[in-house]
Design a protein around this motif. Structure first.
Motif, PDB file in Angstrom:
ATOM      1  N   PHE A 170       0.813  -1.222   0.000  1.00 50.01           N
ATOM      2  CA  PHE A 170       0.000   0.000   0.000  1.00 50.01           C
ATOM      3  C   PHE A 170       0.844   1.268   0.000  1.00 50.01           C
ATOM      4  O   PHE A 170       0.324   2.364   0.136  1.00 50.01           O
ATOM      5  CB  PHE A 170      -0.945  -0.021   1.211  1.00 50.01           C
ATOM      6  N   ASN A 171       2.149   1.099  -0.078  1.00 49.16           N
ATOM      7  CA  ASN A 171       3.037   2.262  -0.058  1.00 49.16           C
ATOM      8  C   ASN A 171       4.271   1.947  -0.911  1.00 49.16           C
ATOM      9  O   ASN A 171       5.335   1.651  -0.392  1.00 49.16           O
ATOM     10  CB  ASN A 171       3.429   2.562   1.390  1.00 49.16           C
ATOM     11  N   PRO A 172       4.088   2.002  -2.220  1.00 51.92           N
ATOM     12  CA  PRO A 172       5.149   1.560  -3.135  1.00 51.92           C
ATOM     13  C   PRO A 172       6.441   2.369  -3.014  1.00 51.92           C
ATOM     14  O   PRO A 172       7.487   1.911  -3.464  1.00 51.92           O
ATOM     15  CB  PRO A 172       4.529   1.754  -4.517  1.00 51.92           C
ATOM     16  N   THR A 173       6.394   3.554  -2.381  1.00 49.25           N
ATOM     17  CA  THR A 173       7.645   4.319  -2.229  1.00 49.25           C
ATOM     18  C   THR A 173       8.620   3.578  -1.327  1.00 49.25           C
ATOM     19  O   THR A 173       9.797   3.915  -1.265  1.00 49.25           O
ATOM     20  CB  THR A 173       7.386   5.712  -1.618  1.00 49.25           C
ATOM     21  N   LEU A 174       8.115   2.551  -0.609  1.00 49.10           N
ATOM     22  CA  LEU A 174       8.991   1.789   0.286  1.00 49.10           C
ATOM     23  C   LEU A 174       9.818   0.760  -0.471  1.00 49.10           C
ATOM     24  O   LEU A 174      10.732   0.161   0.075  1.00 49.10           O
ATOM     25  CB  LEU A 174       8.148   1.053   1.340  1.00 49.10           C
ATOM     26  N   GLU A 175       9.492   0.568  -1.737  1.00 47.74           N
ATOM     27  CA  GLU A 175      10.223  -0.405  -2.555  1.00 47.74           C
ATOM     28  C   GLU A 175      11.693   0.001  -2.627  1.00 47.74           C
ATOM     29  O   GLU A 175      12.002   1.166  -2.902  1.00 47.74           O
ATOM     30  CB  GLU A 175       9.604  -0.420  -3.963  1.00 47.74           C
ATOM     31  N   ALA A 186      12.499   2.823   7.149  1.00 51.02           N
ATOM     32  CA  ALA A 186      11.067   3.076   7.368  1.00 51.02           C
ATOM     33  C   ALA A 186      10.595   2.176   8.497  1.00 51.02           C
ATOM     34  O   ALA A 186      10.694   0.957   8.406  1.00 51.02           O
ATOM     35  CB  ALA A 186      10.288   2.797   6.093  1.00 51.02           C
ATOM     36  N   VAL A 187      10.094   2.767   9.585  1.00 48.91           N
ATOM     37  CA  VAL A 187       9.725   2.012  10.786  1.00 48.91           C
ATOM     38  C   VAL A 187       8.215   2.010  10.942  1.00 48.91           C
ATOM     39  O   VAL A 187       7.573   3.053  10.844  1.00 48.91           O
ATOM     40  CB  VAL A 187      10.372   2.664  12.032  1.00 48.91           C
ATOM     41  N   PHE A 188       7.656   0.826  11.176  1.00 48.51           N
ATOM     42  CA  PHE A 188       6.211   0.713  11.363  1.00 48.51           C
ATOM     43  C   PHE A 188       5.868  -0.012  12.649  1.00 48.51           C
ATOM     44  O   PHE A 188       6.527  -0.979  13.024  1.00 48.51           O
ATOM     45  CB  PHE A 188       5.580  -0.062  10.194  1.00 48.51           C
ATOM     46  N   SER A 189       4.818   0.471  13.328  1.00 46.29           N
ATOM     47  CA  SER A 189       4.215  -0.309  14.408  1.00 46.29           C
ATOM     48  C   SER A 189       3.449  -1.439  13.753  1.00 46.29           C
ATOM     49  O   SER A 189       3.054  -1.329  12.596  1.00 46.29           O
ATOM     50  CB  SER A 189       3.236   0.546  15.203  1.00 46.29           C
ATOM     51  N   SER A 222      12.758  -6.022   6.010  1.00 45.16           N
ATOM     52  CA  SER A 222      12.905  -6.222   4.565  1.00 45.16           C
ATOM     53  C   SER A 222      14.336  -6.685   4.321  1.00 45.16           C
ATOM     54  O   SER A 222      15.189  -6.587   5.204  1.00 45.16           O
ATOM     55  CB  SER A 222      12.640  -4.915   3.823  1.00 45.16           C
ATOM     56  N   ASN A 223      14.617  -7.175   3.108  1.00 47.95           N
ATOM     57  CA  ASN A 223      15.978  -7.636   2.809  1.00 47.95           C
ATOM     58  C   ASN A 223      17.004  -6.530   3.041  1.00 47.95           C
ATOM     59  O   ASN A 223      18.101  -6.781   3.532  1.00 47.95           O
ATOM     60  CB  ASN A 223      16.064  -8.130   1.364  1.00 47.95           C
ATOM     61  N   GLU A 224      16.620  -5.285   2.702  1.00 46.26           N
ATOM     62  CA  GLU A 224      17.547  -4.158   2.888  1.00 46.26           C
ATOM     63  C   GLU A 224      17.855  -3.966   4.374  1.00 46.26           C
ATOM     64  O   GLU A 224      18.984  -3.659   4.754  1.00 46.26           O
ATOM     65  CB  GLU A 224      16.931  -2.865   2.331  1.00 46.26           C
ATOM     66  N   ALA A 225      16.830  -4.165   5.226  1.00 41.48           N
ATOM     67  CA  ALA A 225      17.033  -4.006   6.672  1.00 41.48           C
ATOM     68  C   ALA A 225      17.902  -5.135   7.211  1.00 41.48           C
ATOM     69  O   ALA A 225      18.759  -4.924   8.063  1.00 41.48           O
ATOM     70  CB  ALA A 225      15.683  -3.973   7.381  1.00 41.48           C
ATOM     71  N   LYS A 226      17.705  -6.333   6.677  1.00 43.81           N
ATOM     72  CA  LYS A 226      18.556  -7.460   7.083  1.00 43.81           C
ATOM     73  C   LYS A 226      20.000  -7.166   6.719  1.00 43.81           C
ATOM     74  O   LYS A 226      20.921  -7.452   7.489  1.00 43.81           O
ATOM     75  CB  LYS A 226      18.097  -8.755   6.391  1.00 43.81           C
ATOM     76  N   ALA A 227      20.186  -6.583   5.526  1.00 42.41           N
ATOM     77  CA  ALA A 227      21.548  -6.282   5.063  1.00 42.41           C
ATOM     78  C   ALA A 227      22.226  -5.250   5.966  1.00 42.41           C
ATOM     79  O   ALA A 227      23.449  -5.224   6.071  1.00 42.41           O
ATOM     80  CB  ALA A 227      21.510  -5.781   3.619  1.00 42.41           C
ATOM     81  N   LEU A 228      21.428  -4.406   6.624  1.00 45.80           N
ATOM     82  CA  LEU A 228      22.004  -3.418   7.543  1.00 45.80           C
ATOM     83  C   LEU A 228      22.415  -4.053   8.870  1.00 45.80           C
ATOM     84  O   LEU A 228      22.946  -3.386   9.749  1.00 45.80           O
ATOM     85  CB  LEU A 228      20.995  -2.293   7.825  1.00 45.80           C
ATOM     86  N   GLY A 229      22.120  -5.344   9.012  1.00 55.07           N
ATOM     87  CA  GLY A 229      22.528  -6.050  10.227  1.00 55.07           C
ATOM     88  C   GLY A 229      21.543  -5.890  11.373  1.00 55.07           C
ATOM     89  O   GLY A 229      21.889  -6.130  12.526  1.00 55.07           O
TER      90      GLY A 229
END
Length: 422
Positions: free
Chosen positions: A18-23, A68-71, A41-48
């Motif tokens: 619902f928020n494609p800018t997060l791609e 991008a942080v979500f509750s 997300s994979n990008e967050a995993k890559a950040l460790g």
DNA sequence: TCTGGGGTCCTAGGACCC
DNA sequence: TCTGGGGTCCTAGGACCC
């Protein structure tokens, strides 16, 4: 053959739909109260950023790396899950919905199909119809299908689908999987296995049955056999009645007084009753528990629970709230900094198979029709709009969720109500 | 300061029965 | 000195899963 369809980074993907800018951007979803990281997300995993870690330790990193942080928005995730499962059910009714983001499908009934082509078609359909990316593993047993789906996600060359059908494919797969990544082998058992020099799934698959039985009980033997291609876990295609139901929360702030604690417990009790009615079940036993924050070493710790046997199995909100408060009064201690409470119902029976009581004083028909009306109202105008007074309105115990997204797919009726009020 | 929520299954040991 | 055999049910604790 059995397929495991697994949504990729499910909660994060729901937010992205619902928020494609997060791609392409690092996304994390936090647990209730914005406490722990529960999806990346994979990008967050890559950040460790690790799974399950306390979020406050990573605030700075989130900021620095524009994460991008979500509750957690469980209404959104629940609805997305249903959409995905509906699509999968269209391919075969022989399906087990294993969790919110995973389903096993029986491919055994299909003759002369190319499993890989078929799985790719399913994957494409789910993506096209819902926006949800999935990985699919296909193998002779559930445990091997789990491994296949793991490989499908990790190796880009598979394009999201991994089929393990020949013996050599299976052996190669087992060799590449760490024993702690095998379904059914957790932290404790993998630690034990490491101490015996067993590090890969292949090492484990060569262990003798009696050795495994002795150290890992019957479940370990089942896992062992499954890795060697022998089915021990069947597809559970029909939803079994739950044996227990829990509603519990960590509070957004500490509670000491009885009244707000009682309001919190009444709300959890109400939720349990609602869940029971949705299952067409009644419970004959109820437990309430309270506890302090176990991470705070500077305060006096307290943890207590109380179980009550109900005279007649029930799913009435009114009755369950009454007994929950009765239990709470027995364990409540003044002056304690409570940070979590919960209600659990067990000893569950179908709502049409209830042992009556000759001396029952409750008009159960009346309760039932009242509950039907209550659910009818709340299902259409929004949850808990209509409630028992004991649930209160102060919500001193309410959750922290500062990064909540909208209920994109389920909030239409509620927004109509809001607009009508305006 | 700040650390989630909801489940299932298995086993050992104790209590009890005949 | 020497004290059987077979069973069920319950609970707490431990392990696992998402």
């Amino acid at each position: 053959m059995i397929a495991l369809v697994d949504c990729n980074n499910f909660f994060c993907s729901c937010e992205r739909v619902f928020n494609p800018t997060l791609e392409g951007r690092a996304v994390v979803v936090l647990s209730n109260n914005d406490g722990c990281v529960i999806a990346r997300s994979n990008e967050a995993k890559a950040l460790g950023i690790p799974m399950g870690e306390a979020a406050y330790k990573y605030r700075q990193l989130f900021k620095d790396k524009d994460v991008a942080v979500f509750s957690s928005n469980y209404r959104l995730y629940g609805d997305m899950s249903q959409r995905v499962m509906n699509i999968l059910s269209g391919f075969t009714p022989d399906i087990e919905i294993y969790s919110v983001d995973e389903a096993f499908m029986n491919f055994g009934q299909f003759c002369n199909i190319d499993y890989r082509e078929f799985a790719l078609h399913i994957k494409k359909t789910v993506k096209q119809w819902t926006g949800m990316p999935v990985g699919i593993g296909v193998a002779p047993t559930k445990t091997l299908a789990k491994i296949a789906s793991h490989l499908a996600k990790k190796n880009p060359q598979y394009s999201g689908v991994c089929v393990l059908s020949t013996q050599s494919e299976i052996i190669d797969a087992l060799h590449s999987i760490k024993v702690e990544d095998v379904w059914g082998i957790g932290r404790r058992l993998s630690g034990m296995l490491h101490s015996f020099g067993i590090h890969t799934a292949l090492d484990f698959s060569k262990s003798s049955e009696s050795w495994v039985k002795q150290r890992m009980t019957i479940n370990g033997v089942r896992t062992l056999k499954e890795l060697n291609g022998e089915k021990c876990f069947n597809l559970e295609t029909k939803q079994e009645r739950k044996k227990s139901i829990v509603t519990s929360r960590t509070f957004g702030q500490y509670i000491t007084d009885f009244t707000p604690l009682s309001e919190a417990v009444s709300n959890y009790a109400s939720k349990c009753a609602y869940k029971l009615r949705k299952e067409k079940s009644c419970a004959r036993e109820l437990s309430v528990f309270v506890r302090t924050n176990p991470f705070r070493h500077d305060i006096t710790q307290y943890q207590e629970s109380k179980t009550i046997e109900l005279p007649v199995a029930t799913n009435s909100t009114i009755e369950i709230i009454k007994y929950a408060n009765q239990a709470l009064r027995e364990i409540y201690k003044p002056g304690v900094l409570y940070n979590k409470a919960g209600v659990m119902v067990h000893n569950i029976v179908p709502d049409n198979q209830i042992q009556g009581d000759l001396f029952d004083t409750i008009d159960r028909e009346k309760h039932n029709s009242l509950m039907k009306t209550l659910d009818g109202c709340n299902d259409s105008i929004g949850r808990e709009k209509l409630r028992v007074l004991a649930q209160g309105f102060s919500r001193q115990w309410h959750l922290k969720n500062e990064h909540l997204s909208q209920c994109f797919s389920t909030s239409i009726k509620e927004s109509i109500i809001v607009n009508c009020k305006k």
